[in-house]
Design an enzyme around this catalytic site. Structure first.
Site, PDB file in Angstrom:
ATOM      1  N   ALA A  30       0.878  -1.174   0.000  1.00  0.00           N
ATOM      2  CA  ALA A  30       0.000   0.000   0.000  1.00  0.00           C
ATOM      3  C   ALA A  30       0.909   1.216   0.000  1.00  0.00           C
ATOM      4  O   ALA A  30       1.816   1.291   0.814  1.00  0.00           O
ATOM      5  CB  ALA A  30      -0.903   0.000   1.223  1.00  0.00           C
ATOM      6  N   CYS A  31       0.686   2.144  -0.896  1.00  0.00           N
ATOM      7  CA  CYS A  31       1.758   3.072  -1.233  1.00  0.00           C
ATOM      8  C   CYS A  31       1.263   4.494  -1.446  1.00  0.00           C
ATOM      9  O   CYS A  31       0.079   4.790  -1.324  1.00  0.00           O
ATOM     10  CB  CYS A  31       2.446   2.592  -2.505  1.00  0.00           C
ATOM     11  SG  CYS A  31       2.621   0.815  -2.638  1.00  0.00           S
ATOM     12  N   GLY A  32       2.216   5.361  -1.795  1.00  0.00           N
ATOM     13  CA  GLY A  32       1.908   6.711  -2.234  1.00  0.00           C
ATOM     14  C   GLY A  32       2.482   6.924  -3.620  1.00  0.00           C
ATOM     15  O   GLY A  32       3.502   6.329  -3.979  1.00  0.00           O
ATOM     16  N   SER A 235       6.193   5.716  -3.685  1.00  0.00           N
ATOM     17  CA  SER A 235       6.727   5.350  -2.371  1.00  0.00           C
ATOM     18  C   SER A 235       6.000   4.097  -1.906  1.00  0.00           C
ATOM     19  O   SER A 235       4.775   4.093  -1.812  1.00  0.00           O
ATOM     20  CB  SER A 235       6.518   6.488  -1.370  1.00  0.00           C
ATOM     21  OG  SER A 235       6.860   6.092  -0.063  1.00  0.00           O
ATOM     22  N   ASN A 257      -1.196   2.294  -6.278  1.00  0.00           N
ATOM     23  CA  ASN A 257      -1.474   2.307  -4.844  1.00  0.00           C
ATOM     24  C   ASN A 257      -2.752   1.529  -4.618  1.00  0.00           C
ATOM     25  O   ASN A 257      -3.810   1.915  -5.111  1.00  0.00           O
ATOM     26  CB  ASN A 257      -1.629   3.746  -4.336  1.00  0.00           C
ATOM     27  CG  ASN A 257      -2.127   3.781  -2.896  1.00  0.00           C
ATOM     28  OD1 ASN A 257      -1.906   2.845  -2.138  1.00  0.00           O
ATOM     29  ND2 ASN A 257      -2.821   4.846  -2.531  1.00  0.00           N
TER      30      ASN A 257
END
Length: 842
Positions: A30-32, A235, A257
């Site tokens: 799970a990201c940006g 990210s 994401n």
């Protein structure tokens, strides 16, 4: 997040082997993410600076390891920085667009690295490419955390081209990318080499670093000559999983994401499609398989399929709308041509479903979209001086208020697209209008598609109670199931509600023969993945599904619409008859029914032998041109025992995948052992496109005739049962965040409890089984026990007894044992009233 250097090693970023409660198949993140682009028409280093600033502002969306210096991953994808690359390589480069470059993660061992580079050179020669040279990429390793440093590869960039040969001009742009795609896929398959990217249009840098470490670790990114008109950054937060160098993003075309909840089904279906993949644009695909790399993340698999679709003729927006379609099914006001586009492509590929924010680029256009539910955030800003920014949230970049021209949020099903060549933002309506009118989608649908509801009606057959009761015994029906499950569903059209959980022994520990369905439990969404409300969010859900063969995914035309469309995954006996006799209504299409029955006294191994025979029968049916196969357990008798329907379906489904025939036929199951929502869900999850629970339907018809269901006709009771089972499946799907049954089919989002690993690997390939347990011999014995009950040697022994009592849902003296029963309740009350701890302990 804890990590270990021995698990994040080298070029391939290997995970620990499957062990105990750990399975590398569950690696997700799970990201940006963010994107910066300019509409001014010329590249600049300022785009790189802004993108890296946005990345640093996404620090809170990443994660670090136990050494507080190893990041889960960060990266950047840009246009090809031609001026910069020409200034740093020691060899001549062709004109921009006529060479491809990409960063490779190579082993640190000199001999191993040299061997891999030699293999890559040989592959390049085989693909008629000229290897221009390698460049060692400077890195500042002092910025790495301890674990990332121990796991680091060697970083080198490869440069290749395909110059003019005779009258054939030099390859450039996407034409060159198609050729180097072959090089990259073969290098991964044959040499184990991992390329961050290899393209004539884009260049990527990434690694097991934090958002703050990416720029200082790669000094290239600080060079003023490194210029682009767009940049995508990411990210990574690998949720309860191990970080690695290759799993950092962006990938080759995508930053993502979220989670692809249906990735198991998507990968299975892609594997099944591989035998039919053909494209003149990229040549022989066999050396490039598998398309979805084993051990990759859900994001990486999505990226690999997206790349394939775009390299073989579809535009980037076209491929995205095919893989992540909007919730078009219940939009009454949707443009008919756009609806036809979505309906046509639903026959070619199931949605990649799950909460997702996607940023994608091919080096010229860059865009973003959300999943059909909009379960991941996204914000965009356009400035007065031609900058466009998209991010996971507002604030990835700060702009003075007077510079902001407009801003907004990403919306589910709507695409935000920037074309740097045209120097403009292309609106969602324009994108969809161009694709809706690209081909005569509706004409192709009308020429090939058949709606099941529109086929001629078949004669309805009513079965006597004696026949129904005998078969109920064969399939292990209990009085309790008829009373508590089937009667309410037939009466009210809704799955009955009960307390959550069960205090009876799990199937493998039960002293009664249990159905194979009971050995599977539904998985649930992880903490970062919100489930759906299947009632309030009904507008984004769909229970329609296509049935039939699927041709080559990489082409399109009228022949791709030869599908029977079902509005519901559960069908009644008359609808099944339509499919079984489809040749009479639609000449040229044929259906074959394969019976899952074996002789009761043929000795051990008979069930397995019959399953093998069924696989061969299905193979022969496909060779003869059958487009629909019905797997049936009807017509069992004293001598013929029915194979559990779930075992039949999964065995055939995986056999066809392994033999590369799965996409040539649609699977329907005619099952007498189905009477619960969970039963339907597992059959769909293991490959069936439609389920006909014929005995459950005949049972509710009898319940109406016998007066146990009142106020409605038998036909209405059957419709209520179908509706209850279908809606129950929708509820189960929603717990996993899955919106469409076409994505749920084949998804295998179940865990086996009490089945041996060997049995699972052979018949339920890819299913998680942590505990081990019984195999096919024990399953056959339980099956035989039900059959013996239905056909006792002394028929008078049970003349007074219709069915087993049951006792799974409510305690019965002759039923299954319960943790809470009259004896334990009495002892609890007695010990409390008398304050006797010795009784309480009993």
């Amino acid at each position: 997040m804890a990590s270990s250097s021995r698990y994040s090693t080298g070029q391939l970023g290997t995970f620990p082997p499957k062990q105990g409660m750990y399975n590398p198949a569950f690696e997700k993140d799970a990201c940006g993410l963010a994107m910066v682009a300019t509409l001014r028409g010329e590249p600049g280093h300022d785009i790189i600076d802004l993108a890296l600033t946005a990345l640093r502002n996404l620090e809170h969306r990443g994660a670090i390891g136990s050494d507080a210096g190893t990041g889960d991953g960060a990266g950047i994808l840009t246009q090809m920085p031609d001026e910069f690359l020409r200034s740093v390589v020691e060899f001549a480069l062709p004109p921009v667009g006529e060479y491809a470059a990409g960063l490779a993660f190579l082993p640190r061992d000199d001999d191993e690295r040299a061997a891999i580079k030699e293999q890559i050179a040989q592959i390049a020669v085989g693909e008629n490419l000229v290897l221009l040279g390698w460049r060692t990429v400077p890195t500042a390793e002092e910025h790495l955390g301890k674990l990332a440093h121990e796991a680091r590869p060697v970083f080198e960039q490869l440069f290749v081209s395909r110059p003019a040969v005779g009258d054939a001009p030099a390859l450039s742009g996407i034409a060159l990318d198609r050729r180097v795609y072959r090089l990259r896929k073969r290098a991964r398959r044959e040499a184990g080499a991992y390329f961050v990217s290899l393209s004539a249009r884009t260049l990527g840098y990434k690694g097991m670093v934090t958002t703050l470490q990416l720029e200082p670790f790669y000094p290239d990114l600080q060079d003023e000559r490194f210029a682009s008109e767009l940049a995508v950054v990411h990210s990574r937060y690998s949720t309860n999983t191990f970080p690695s160098w290759p799993l950092a993003q962006p990938l080759r075309m995508l930053a993502h994401n979220g989670e692809i909840n249906t990735v198991g089904a998507n990968r299975n279906w892609m594997r099944a499609r591989q035998s039919q993949l053909e494209s003149e644009l990229i040549g022989d695909i066999r050396p490039l398989l598998p398309i979805c790399t084993e051990g990759a993340s859900d994001s990486a698999s999505f990226d690999e399929v997206l790349e394939l679709l775009t390299l073989t003729g579809r535009s980037l927006p076209h491929a995205i709308m095919m893989m992540v379609p909007e919730a078009y099914e219940k939009q009454a006001a949707l443009d008919p041509e756009l609806r036809a586009f979505y309906e046509y492509h639903s026959m070619q590929m199931e949605p990649w479903d799950g909460p997702a924010a996607l940023i994608f680029t091919d080096g010229t256009v860059v865009g973003s979209t959300l999943d059909r539910n909009g379960l991941r955030p996204g914000r965009w800003t356009e400035t007065t001086d031609g900058f466009v920014v998209i991010g996971s949230e507002t604030g990835v970049l700060d702009f003075a208020p007077e510079r902001i021209k407009r801003r907004g949020r990403l919306q589910p099903g709507r695409m935000f697209l920037v074309d740097t060549a045209q120097r403009r933002i292309i609106e969602d309506d324009e994108i969809k209008r161009s694709l809706a009118t690209l081909e005569p989608w509706q004409e192709w649908l009308d020429a090939g598609r058949v709606r099941l509801a529109e086929l001629p009606e078949r004669e309805h057959i009513v079965h006597p109670i004696a026949s129904i009761t005998r078969r109920q015994r064969t399939f292990g029906y209990t009085e309790e199931e008829v009373r508590i499950l089937l009667t309410p569903m037939g009466q009210n059209g809704a799955e009955p509600l009960g307390a959550m959980g069960s205090d009876t022994p799990v199937a493998v520990l039960s002293d009664r023969p249990r159905l194979l369905f009971d050995y599977f439990v539904q998985q649930f969404a992880q903490v970062t993945n919100p489930p759906l409300d299947s009632i309030r969010e009904e507008v984004v859900t769909s229970l329609s599904i296509g049935l039939g063969p699927e041709p080559n995914l990489l082409s399109w035309g009228a022949d791709h619409a030869r599908t029977v469309t079902l509005d519901f995954p559960v069908i009644d006996n008359d609808e099944l008859a339509k499919i079984q006799h489809i040749d009479t209504a639609v000449p040229g299409r044929s259906s074959v029914t394969v019976r899952g029955l074996y002789h009761f006294d043929a000795g051990p191994g008979t069930m397995k032998a019959r399953l093998d025979e069924m696989c061969e029968e299905v193979d022969r049916a496909i060779e003869s041109g059958a487009e629909f196969v019905v797997l049936s357990d009807r017509d069992s008798n004293k001598d013929l025992v029915p194979i559990p329907s779930l075992l039949m379906v999964s065995a055939i489904h995986h056999h066809l995948i392994r033999n590369e025939n799965r996409m040539k036929v649609g699977l329907v199951v005619e099952a007498g052992d189905v009477r619960e929502v969970h039963h339907v869900a597992t059959l769909l999850g293991y490959g069936a496109s439609a389920v006909n629970p014929y005995l459950a339907m005949e049972t509710v018809e009898y319940l109406v005739r016998a007066g146990f269901i009142t106020g409605i006709s038998p036909e209405k009771a059957v419709k209520n049962l179908i509706y209850a089972l279908g809606k129950g499946v929708l509820k189960i799907m929603s717990k996993m965040g899955i919106s469409t049954v076409s994505s749920y089919a084949g998804s295998q989002v179940f865990e086996a409890v009490g089945l041996s690993q060997g049995f699972v690997d052979e018949y339920f390939t890819g299913t998680e089984s942590k505990l081990g347990g019984i195999g096919i011999d024990e399953v056959a014995r339980e099956n035989q026990a039900r059959h013996d009950f239905a056909y006792p040697e002394d028929s008078a022994a049970r003349a007074h007894e219709r069915l087993w009592t049951g006792g799974e849902y409510q305690w019965r003296r002759d039923g299954s044992p319960h943790l809470f029963n009259p004896d334990t309740v009495f002892r609890l009350q007695h010990s409390t009233r008398t304050r006797r701890y010795d009784i309480f302990r009993e």
